[in-house]
Design a protein around this motif. Structure first.
Motif, PDB file in Angstrom:
ATOM      1  N   LYS A  31       9.225  -0.187 -14.117  1.00 40.64           N
ATOM      2  CA  LYS A  31       7.847  -0.635 -14.307  1.00 40.64           C
ATOM      3  C   LYS A  31       7.079  -0.541 -12.986  1.00 40.64           C
ATOM      4  CE  LYS A  31       7.026  -5.032 -15.183  1.00 40.64           C
ATOM      5  NZ  LYS A  31       6.810  -6.324 -15.864  1.00 40.64           N
ATOM      6  N   SER A  32       7.717  -0.902 -11.881  1.00 39.34           N
ATOM      7  CA  SER A  32       7.017  -0.811 -10.591  1.00 39.34           C
ATOM      8  C   SER A  32       6.750   0.645 -10.207  1.00 39.34           C
ATOM      9  CB  SER A  32       7.778  -1.545  -9.483  1.00 39.34           C
ATOM     10  OG  SER A  32       9.002  -0.922  -9.217  1.00 39.34           O
ATOM     11  N   GLY A  33       7.650   1.571 -10.592  1.00 36.07           N
ATOM     12  CA  GLY A  33       7.414   2.987 -10.342  1.00 36.07           C
ATOM     13  C   GLY A  33       6.216   3.495 -11.132  1.00 36.07           C
ATOM     14  N   ARG A  95       3.318  -8.547  -8.261  1.00 38.89           N
ATOM     15  CA  ARG A  95       2.322  -7.482  -8.109  1.00 38.89           C
ATOM     16  C   ARG A  95       2.060  -7.214  -6.632  1.00 38.89           C
ATOM     17  NH1 ARG A  95      -2.230  -9.107 -12.394  1.00 38.89           N
ATOM     18  NH2 ARG A  95      -0.905 -10.862 -12.779  1.00 38.89           N
ATOM     19  N   ALA A  96       2.070  -8.267  -5.827  1.00 41.12           N
ATOM     20  CA  ALA A  96       1.884  -8.096  -4.382  1.00 41.12           C
ATOM     21  C   ALA A  96       3.014  -7.254  -3.802  1.00 41.12           C
ATOM     22  CB  ALA A  96       1.813  -9.451  -3.690  1.00 41.12           C
ATOM     23  N   GLU A  97       4.228  -7.489  -4.260  1.00 48.52           N
ATOM     24  CA  GLU A  97       5.379  -6.718  -3.768  1.00 48.52           C
ATOM     25  C   GLU A  97       5.258  -5.248  -4.147  1.00 48.52           C
ATOM     26  OE1 GLU A  97       8.657  -5.576  -1.827  1.00 48.52           O
ATOM     27  OE2 GLU A  97       7.756  -7.564  -1.698  1.00 48.52           O
ATOM     28  N   VAL A  98       4.833  -4.973  -5.363  1.00 45.26           N
ATOM     29  CA  VAL A  98       4.656  -3.587  -5.807  1.00 45.26           C
ATOM     30  C   VAL A  98       3.557  -2.925  -4.978  1.00 45.26           C
ATOM     31  CG1 VAL A  98       3.920  -2.117  -7.731  1.00 45.26           C
ATOM     32  CG2 VAL A  98       5.540  -3.979  -8.131  1.00 45.26           C
ATOM     33  N   LEU A  99       2.434  -3.616  -4.795  1.00 45.03           N
ATOM     34  CA  LEU A  99       1.325  -3.069  -4.009  1.00 45.03           C
ATOM     35  C   LEU A  99       1.754  -2.856  -2.557  1.00 45.03           C
ATOM     36  CD1 LEU A  99      -1.621  -2.169  -3.861  1.00 45.03           C
ATOM     37  CD2 LEU A  99      -2.245  -4.564  -3.454  1.00 45.03           C
ATOM     38  N   ARG A 100       2.482  -3.805  -2.007  1.00 44.99           N
ATOM     39  CA  ARG A 100       2.969  -3.688  -0.627  1.00 44.99           C
ATOM     40  C   ARG A 100       3.859  -2.447  -0.464  1.00 44.99           C
ATOM     41  NH1 ARG A 100       3.580  -8.632   0.373  1.00 44.99           N
ATOM     42  NH2 ARG A 100       5.405  -8.941  -0.931  1.00 44.99           N
ATOM     43  N   GLY A 101       4.780  -2.260  -1.390  1.00 40.26           N
ATOM     44  CA  GLY A 101       5.655  -1.089  -1.334  1.00 40.26           C
ATOM     45  C   GLY A 101       4.874   0.205  -1.468  1.00 40.26           C
ATOM     46  N   TYR A 102       3.917   0.211  -2.368  1.00 39.95           N
ATOM     47  CA  TYR A 102       3.083   1.397  -2.566  1.00 39.95           C
ATOM     48  C   TYR A 102       2.289   1.714  -1.301  1.00 39.95           C
ATOM     49  CZ  TYR A 102      -0.725   4.305  -4.158  1.00 39.95           C
ATOM     50  OH  TYR A 102      -1.641   5.317  -4.273  1.00 39.95           O
ATOM     51  N   LEU A 103       1.627   0.711  -0.737  1.00 39.36           N
ATOM     52  CA  LEU A 103       0.826   0.950   0.461  1.00 39.36           C
ATOM     53  C   LEU A 103       1.688   1.345   1.654  1.00 39.36           C
ATOM     54  CD1 LEU A 103      -1.863  -1.851   0.125  1.00 39.36           C
ATOM     55  CD2 LEU A 103      -2.150   0.615  -0.240  1.00 39.36           C
ATOM     56  N   HIS A 104       2.880   0.784   1.723  1.00 43.60           N
ATOM     57  CA  HIS A 104       3.762   1.155   2.823  1.00 43.60           C
ATOM     58  C   HIS A 104       4.129   2.631   2.735  1.00 43.60           C
ATOM     59  CE1 HIS A 104       7.074   1.180   5.676  1.00 43.60           C
ATOM     60  NE2 HIS A 104       6.508   0.106   6.169  1.00 43.60           N
ATOM     61  N   SER A 105       4.486   3.068   1.541  1.00 45.60           N
ATOM     62  CA  SER A 105       4.918   4.468   1.413  1.00 45.60           C
ATOM     63  C   SER A 105       3.759   5.453   1.453  1.00 45.60           C
ATOM     64  CB  SER A 105       5.729   4.656   0.129  1.00 45.60           C
ATOM     65  OG  SER A 105       4.918   4.470  -1.001  1.00 45.60           O
ATOM     66  N   THR A 106       2.589   5.068   0.967  1.00 53.23           N
ATOM     67  CA  THR A 106       1.476   6.022   0.915  1.00 53.23           C
ATOM     68  C   THR A 106       0.513   5.919   2.084  1.00 53.23           C
ATOM     69  OG1 THR A 106       0.110   4.567  -0.443  1.00 53.23           O
ATOM     70  CG2 THR A 106       1.510   6.177  -1.592  1.00 53.23           C
TER      71      THR A 106
END
Length: 171
Positions: A31-33, A95-106
């Motif tokens: 789901k996070s992907g 949701r913060a964790e998903v956004l954090r991971g996304y922003l870190h990678s992108t």
């Protein structure tokens, strides 16, 4: 995800899309992907950075990057969604964790690639903080005078700070 991130299952998302949940898991992993893929469609910060970095290097990177980000964030179709995304992340740790991971990678990882060197991730985090600060103060909090400044004014005042964050320090 009208019921919120936690209450929404991959199975219900797949059902709404008319596909098998195993197909969603196969293509997105989780789901996070899937959420990250949707964010990329909505935001595309990594694509903006890649496009600007391909054309501008050194001291030209920060003003062009900031101008492109502002153009993206000023989009009437995008700005409300981004504000909602930030508010949702502030209210929901998952949701913060998903956004954090996304922003870190992108964002952070891509900034770090541009910067290079042993402090690249620290500098990249600073550059991401500058960009996030502009977004937060201009579009979410609507702090004056930045909320009503033109893009050109924001670039003139903020690009030097962003450039400093993108520039490796001599030891």
């Amino acid at each position: 995800m009208a019921d919120g991130y936690d209450a929404t299952s991959v199975r219900s998302i797949a059902e709404s899309a008319g596909v098998s949940h195993s197909l969603v898991n196969y293509h997105f992993g989780s789901k996070s992907g899937l959420f990250s893929a949707v964010l990329d469609l909505v935001m595309g910060p990594g694509q903006v950075l890649d496009r600007v970095a391909a054309r501008h290097q050194g001291s030209a990177l920060a003003p062009h990057l900031l101008a492109q980000a502002l153009a993206l964030w000023d989009s009437p179709a995008l700005a409300p969604r981004l504000r909602e995304l930030i508010r949702d992340a502030a209210e929901d740790p998952q949701r913060a964790e998903v956004l954090r991971g996304y922003l870190h990678s992108t964002v952070v990882d891509r900034f770090a690639e541009q910067i290079g060197g042993p402090d690249a991730h620290r500098l990249a985090s600073g550059a991401a903080a500058v960009m996030a600060g502009v977004f937060l103060t201009r579009y979410v909090i609507r702090l004056e005078p930045i909320a009503s400044m033109s893009r050109e004014e924001i670039v003139r005042y903020v690009a030097p700070v962003l450039q400093a964050s993108l520039t490796p320090r001599r030891r």
